[in-house]
Design a protein around this motif. Structure first.
Motif, mmCIF file in Angstrom:
data_model
loop_
_atom_site.group_PDB
_atom_site.id
_atom_site.type_symbol
_atom_site.label_atom_id
_atom_site.label_comp_id
_atom_site.label_asym_id
_atom_site.label_seq_id
_atom_site.Cartn_x
_atom_site.Cartn_y
_atom_site.Cartn_z
ATOM 1 N N UNK A 269 0.818 -1.212 0.000
ATOM 2 C CA UNK A 269 0.000 0.000 0.000
ATOM 3 C C UNK A 269 0.852 1.262 0.000
ATOM 4 N N UNK A 270 2.096 1.134 -0.415
ATOM 5 C CA UNK A 270 3.003 2.268 -0.447
ATOM 6 C C UNK A 270 3.825 2.444 0.802
ATOM 7 N N UNK A 271 3.413 1.794 1.897
ATOM 8 C CA UNK A 271 4.163 1.898 3.144
ATOM 9 C C UNK A 271 5.103 0.707 3.280
ATOM 10 N N UNK A 272 6.160 0.896 4.028
ATOM 11 C CA UNK A 272 7.173 -0.140 4.164
ATOM 12 C C UNK A 272 6.835 -1.160 5.235
ATOM 13 N N UNK A 273 5.827 -0.886 6.056
ATOM 14 C CA UNK A 273 5.536 -1.762 7.201
ATOM 15 C C UNK A 273 4.092 -2.256 7.175
ATOM 16 N N UNK A 274 3.558 -2.492 6.005
ATOM 17 C CA UNK A 274 2.191 -3.004 5.921
ATOM 18 C C UNK A 274 2.154 -4.456 6.408
ATOM 19 N N UNK A 275 2.830 -5.343 5.703
ATOM 20 C CA UNK A 275 2.899 -6.746 6.111
ATOM 21 C C UNK A 275 4.222 -7.108 6.766
ATOM 22 N N UNK A 276 5.229 -6.278 6.592
ATOM 23 C CA UNK A 276 6.576 -6.653 6.997
ATOM 24 C C UNK A 276 7.161 -5.627 7.978
ATOM 25 N N UNK A 277 8.213 -6.055 8.639
ATOM 26 C CA UNK A 277 8.942 -5.146 9.521
ATOM 27 C C UNK A 277 9.617 -4.061 8.678
ATOM 28 N N UNK A 278 9.782 -2.913 9.254
ATOM 29 C CA UNK A 278 10.523 -1.839 8.592
ATOM 30 C C UNK A 278 11.994 -1.922 8.990
ATOM 31 N N UNK A 279 12.806 -1.242 8.257
ATOM 32 C CA UNK A 279 14.231 -1.234 8.569
ATOM 33 C C UNK A 279 14.912 -2.549 8.213
ATOM 34 N N UNK A 280 16.063 -2.794 8.867
ATOM 35 C CA UNK A 280 16.847 -3.987 8.556
ATOM 36 C C UNK A 280 16.124 -5.269 8.929
ATOM 37 N N UNK A 281 15.318 -5.205 9.982
ATOM 38 C CA UNK A 281 14.635 -6.418 10.418
ATOM 39 C C UNK A 281 13.617 -6.890 9.389
ATOM 40 N N UNK A 282 13.160 -6.038 8.535
ATOM 41 C CA UNK A 282 12.185 -6.421 7.528
ATOM 42 C C UNK A 282 12.781 -7.079 6.307
ATOM 43 N N UNK A 283 14.107 -7.258 6.273
ATOM 44 C CA UNK A 283 14.768 -7.861 5.119
ATOM 45 C C UNK A 283 15.647 -9.013 5.579
ATOM 46 N N UNK A 284 15.561 -10.137 4.847
ATOM 47 C CA UNK A 284 16.411 -11.279 5.144
ATOM 48 C C UNK A 284 17.853 -10.933 4.809
ATOM 49 N N UNK A 285 18.738 -11.371 5.667
ATOM 50 C CA UNK A 285 20.131 -10.964 5.538
ATOM 51 C C UNK A 285 20.768 -11.424 4.228
ATOM 52 N N UNK A 286 20.445 -12.643 3.818
ATOM 53 C CA UNK A 286 21.174 -13.235 2.698
ATOM 54 C C UNK A 286 20.290 -13.562 1.501
ATOM 55 N N UNK A 287 19.006 -13.694 1.678
ATOM 56 C CA UNK A 287 18.141 -14.153 0.599
ATOM 57 C C UNK A 287 17.390 -13.028 -0.093
ATOM 58 N N UNK A 288 17.476 -11.811 0.408
ATOM 59 C CA UNK A 288 16.807 -10.690 -0.234
ATOM 60 C C UNK A 288 15.298 -10.755 -0.174
ATOM 61 N N UNK A 289 14.747 -11.395 0.843
ATOM 62 C CA UNK A 289 13.296 -11.518 0.994
ATOM 63 C C UNK A 289 12.814 -10.644 2.146
ATOM 64 N N UNK A 290 11.507 -10.513 2.292
ATOM 65 C CA UNK A 290 10.911 -9.690 3.329
ATOM 66 C C UNK A 290 10.431 -10.553 4.494
ATOM 67 N N UNK A 291 10.495 -9.990 5.711
ATOM 68 C CA UNK A 291 10.154 -10.721 6.931
ATOM 69 C C UNK A 291 8.844 -10.188 7.503
ATOM 70 N N UNK A 292 7.926 -11.101 7.810
ATOM 71 C CA UNK A 292 6.591 -10.740 8.273
ATOM 72 C C UNK A 292 6.608 -10.134 9.674
ATOM 73 N N UNK A 293 5.588 -9.301 9.933
ATOM 74 C CA UNK A 293 5.350 -8.737 11.277
ATOM 75 C C UNK A 293 4.365 -9.659 12.005
ATOM 76 N N UNK A 294 4.902 -10.584 12.782
ATOM 77 C CA UNK A 294 4.042 -11.549 13.463
ATOM 78 C C UNK A 294 3.361 -10.958 14.691
#
Length: 911
Positions: A521-546
């Motif tokens: 929806x244009x925001x960085x924290x809709x389904x995922x964490x913002x900042x570094x925690x929202x990105x997988x370190x090595x796989x380039x994927x996004x991490x969910x906000x559980x």
């Protein structure tokens, strides 16, 4: 005082008028005559309505009449679902032998956070069942009142509409409107798409006329005109003075207004003048009721004692109430009014047709966006290859897939056949659901497996990711076929008695912004964490906000969607380490308990897994697997005892152990003790496998390619070196299978020692399909035929004897010098000789039970490609009273090199 209007739907039995003294509370309350909850018009969606006011918490009797609940009743109501009766957040510690106080406190804190999360979910979605049923409202759904409803969650958007072929991709024609539940405070957008009237047709006169679009029938529809039907209802059902059907929802309001102020009542507040107080108006109304002796409407009065909840103290005439209770609802007239699909097609044109493509349009602070809806059930790539689009999947009733078989019930162990649809064919292309159903499913059944685990089925943009970079969580991958094609695959598998498991990826998501959920929806924290925690370190994927309730709503509903819509029987949760730790599992683990409760552990992810397993425990789904490389404590323990609640945990150390030995250790130097330590360490509810797709994918070699060294021989040759080498693969498979904890997995093709690895088309191989297939033609050739026959016989042995579901193995003998391993499991004795050069002619192994042991499986038999050193006279062995390995009895056996034998206790000797 706030009033819950739905209370008025439930008439309350009147008290006796002769006694006005305080009464004891009644045990129950009256219910609706039909015994049904109020339902919101919509597809397969029911709600239990509740009000947040003080008055709504009462039942038909007021709070003063409600007896206080006992402590046991409160505990029973608050008890969470899970395995086990009593709730003990640290119950697993004694079972696992853990005495760490920090970890115990972590479990208690996690349990408190779990209760808070349950409360948040129940505050928004009533209960866990409703929280996991979002697919019944979200996305695109057919409504009975000739329309389509669309709902999407986008809290960062300021405007929402649908664009597609149906409106020439106009962002203003079909949007969420104010006053039509268009947008709420939680960020949910609601759009109504009205079906279009055909030329010459008139709109429905009565607002409650409905059309059953899905089912092709008209129950009770005899072509009676609605006016004629209403006349019949007035004459045959309604009595003079009773409420009648109305053509408009505002008709009753208009009549009430005219009754109060006359036909030419005031139109403004100035014309209204002063309104009499409530007591004066009540006295005037009471006098009019007493003067009108001919009125047949139910008599009632209100007792106002100046106390709270006086609105509920309504005293009705008992005769009127009993008459109301005895009257049946006018269902016959309602059914007659309801039309079917044929009548709908004659009168309306669908606003969106089957297979029409569409997207959702957002206006955000950063500009306009077009996205594939998050809850889309079918997604196709754009013709230009730039952006995918959702496809409205609403086939006519005659084309809807009709299920033929029920869910199979598996007794004993799970023998899982892991497969990828796209590489399941022998041709160099992407195979389809239909090809897999017709060609591979019969082979799986013939091979003796009772479950399949499909990977890469959920829609993903990047084919080379094997399906793990998911973009659309509610859609099957369109490159394999349609949703109905996948339903047929599951149905045919059930017909063959195969359980269907789905490899689900809720540990991360694709970072694609045009197709996936990233920046949805244009925001960085809709389904995922913002900042570094929202990105997988090595796989380039996004991490969910559980920790977000709406994200939990999305993920839980996604699991339930696959179970409900496609009848999936269970899941394997892929890469738990990526979601359980903020470092995504890329850290050195020593096994210390502190590593499972420090600041790097994601407590919210653990809570989500507990909720998911509790949800499936309530629905009866019993095949849940957790894939974690860190052996998190309590993965397969009950959630009521501090566990996570999985049925099986996947031991990733076993294939890594075999791979390390094959590539780095000479065969003569293998340590039997090290091998057994990995195989039987904590094998309670353990899923074992020699290799899955990870061991033969993305540049790595399959075990057959390593062991057989396929480049040195031609396909089908059976020379002595090849026979000796292939025997190692058989005993590795057998010892891994027989030491598993109730479940075993084999990757597609490895049952016949597929000689090539898997490599998906990608830039490094010029997008070639040369290694993205399976060479099924090898099934009837040489050593591959022998390997398949052996694998099939092992599966058949477990099917008949339930070997790996008989409890844990009891290791009697494990010798590094002789390279011999011996253990028992129930009445079976397993003996392995890993020595590549030395055969043992008179080798003694200990057994507890004296008797005669029958050889039931021998890897050295000629039909398995072995040398056949054991003669038929050696198939029955009798114990002696010689004590070996601490056992009272022993067997003298012949053990060919690189071979394994399975003996069954056929006769017990009593001394």
């Amino acid at each position: 005082m706030a009033l819950c209007s739905l209370y008025l739907l439930t008439p309350r039995p009147p008290p006796l008028l002769v006694d006005a003294t305080p009464r004891t509370p009644r045990a129950g309350r009256a219910v609706l005559p039909t015994g049904r909850r109020p339902r919101l018009l919509g597809r397969r969606r029911s709600f239990t309505f509740r009000c947040d006011s003080s008055s709504s918490s009462s039942s038909a009797s007021g709070p003063r009449d409600r007896p206080p609940r006992s402590r046991q009743q409160r505990q029973r109501t608050q008890r969470p679902s899970g395995r086990g009766d009593a709730v003990d957040p640290v119950g697993i510690l004694s079972k696992l032998g853990i005495s760490d106080r920090v970890f115990a406190q972590f479990l208690r804190d996690r349990h408190k956070a779990l209760k808070d999360r349950r409360w948040e979910l129940c505050s928004r979605f009533i209960d866990l069942k409703e929280a996991s049923s979002g697919f019944e409202l979200m996305g695109m759904h057919r409504h009975r009142q000739h329309r389509l409803d669309f709902m999407e969650w986008a809290p960062g958007a300021r405007y929402c509409s649908l664009v597609g072929d149906f409106n020439q991709w106009s962002p203003t024609e079909n949007c969420a409107r104010e006053g039509h539940l268009g947008h709420d405070d939680f960020g949910y957008w609601f759009i109504i798409l009205e079906d279009k009237l055909r030329e010459g047709q008139e709109p429905d006169e009565y607002f409650f006329q409905e059309y059953n679009y899905v089912d092709d029938y008209d129950k009770g529809d005899n072509g009676v005109d609605p006016e004629e039907l209403m006349r019949r209802a007035r004459e045959e059902y309604w009595e003079p003075g009773e409420v009648r059907s109305r053509k408009s929802q505002l008709e009753m309001v208009v009549k009430l207004y005219e009754q109060m102020f006359g036909p030419n009542g005031p139109q403004t507040e100035e014309e209204l003048g002063e309104i009499p107080d409530a007591q004066t108006r009540y006295n005037e109304w009471k006098a009019s009721q007493e003067a009108d002796s001919t009125s047949l409407s139910p008599s009632y009065d209100i007792i106002d004692n100046g106390q709270p909840f006086d609105i509920f103290n309504v005293v009705t005439d008992r005769a009127s109430f009993e008459k109301f209770q005895a009257k049946k609802p006018p269902l016959a007239y309602w059914v007659e009014m309801r039309k079917g699909r044929k009548a709908w097609l004659e009168k309306y044109v669908p606003t969106i047709s089957h297979k029409d493509k569409y997207r959702v349009y957002f206006n955000t602070p950063d500009g306009a966006l077009e996205r594939v809806p998050a809850w889309a059930t079918y997604v196709l790539p754009d013709a230009e290859g730039k952006q995918s689009y959702a496809v409205h999947w609403e086939p006519p009733p005659e084309e809807i897939y009709k299920w033929r078989f029920g869910r199979p019930k598996v007794k004993g162990s799970l023998r899982i056949y892991e497969c990828h649809i796209g590489i399941s064919g022998s041709e160099q292309k992407v195979s389809s659901f239909a090809e897999f159903t017709s060609k591979v499913l019969p082979h799986i059944k013939n091979a003796g497996y009772n479950a399949i685990q499909v990977i890469g089925v959920v829609e993903h943009k990047d084919y080379s990711s094997v399906g793990y970079k998911v973009t659309n969580y509610f859609a099957v991958s369109s490159r394999f076929g349609t949703p109905d094609d996948f339903k047929k695959l599951v149905d045919e598998a059930h017909g063959l008695g195969l359980v269907v498991l789905l490899d689900i990826v809720h540990s991360y998501a694709s970072a694609d912004e045009l197709v996936g959920l990233s920046l949805f929806d244009g925001s960085n924290d809709c389904y995922f964490h913002s900042g570094k925690r929202g990105h997988h370190k090595y796989w380039g994927t996004r991490m969910f906000r559980y920790d977000d309730v709406d994200v939990l709503h999305f993920l839980l509903s996604n699991l339930n969607w696959w179970v409900t819509e496609y009848r999936i029987d269970g899941f394997q949760f892929h890469s738990l380490s990526s979601m359980l730790y903020t470092h995504n599992g890329f850290s050195t683990f020593t096994g210390a308990t502190e590593e499972y409760c420090n600041q790097y552990v994601d407590k919210d992810a653990l809570i989500y897994l507990i909720l998911a397993n509790e949800m499936f425990y309530m629905t009866g789904i019993k095949h849940m697997q957790g894939q974690s490389a860190t052996f998190y404590p309590g993965l397969c323990e009950p959630t009521t005892q501090g566990g996570i609640g999985f049925d099986y945990w996947v031991n990733l150390s076993i294939p890594e152990m075999w791979l390390w030995h094959l590539e780095n250790v000479p065969e003569q130097e293998w340590s039997m003790n090290k091998i057994m330590k990995v195989l039987i360490s904590n094998n309670h509810s353990m899923l074992s496998y020699v290799e899955n797709h990870n061991q033969s994918i993305s540049g790595r070699k399959s075990f057959a390619e390593i062991i057989l060294n396929t480049g040195r021989y031609s396909t089908g040759s059976v020379d002595d070196d090849l026979i000796r080498t292939s025997s190692l693969l058989k005993i590795i498979k057998l010892i891994t299978f027989t030491t598993s904890g109730g479940a075993y997995l084999n990757f597609m093709g490895n049952e016949f020692a597929h000689p090539k690895r898997v490599e998906f088309p990608m830039s490094s191989n010029d997008y070639s399909f040369r290694l993205a297939n399976r060479q099924w033609e090898l099934l009837n050739k040489g050593l591959h035929k022998h390997q398949f026959i052996f694998d099939k016989d092992v599966m058949s042995l477990d099917e008949n004897e339930r070997i790996i579901s008989r409890g844990l193995p009891n290791v009697h003998h494990c010798s590094d010098p002789s390279m011999v391993i011996s253990f028992t499991r129930g009445p079976f004795l397993f003996v392995f000789n890993f020595n590549p050069d030395v055969s043992h002619q008179s080798y003694h192994v200990g057994v507890d039970e004296a008797g005669e042991y029958q050889l039931v499986l021998n890897t050295d038999e000629s039909k398995y490609g072995g040398c056949g050193e054991l003669k038929s006279s050696q198939y029955m062995r009798r114990t002696s009273d010689k004590r070996v390995d601490g056992c009272r009895n022993s067997l003298e056996l012949t053990l060919p090199c690189r071979s394994a034998q399975v003996y069954k206790l056929a006769r017990i000797l009593r001394i």
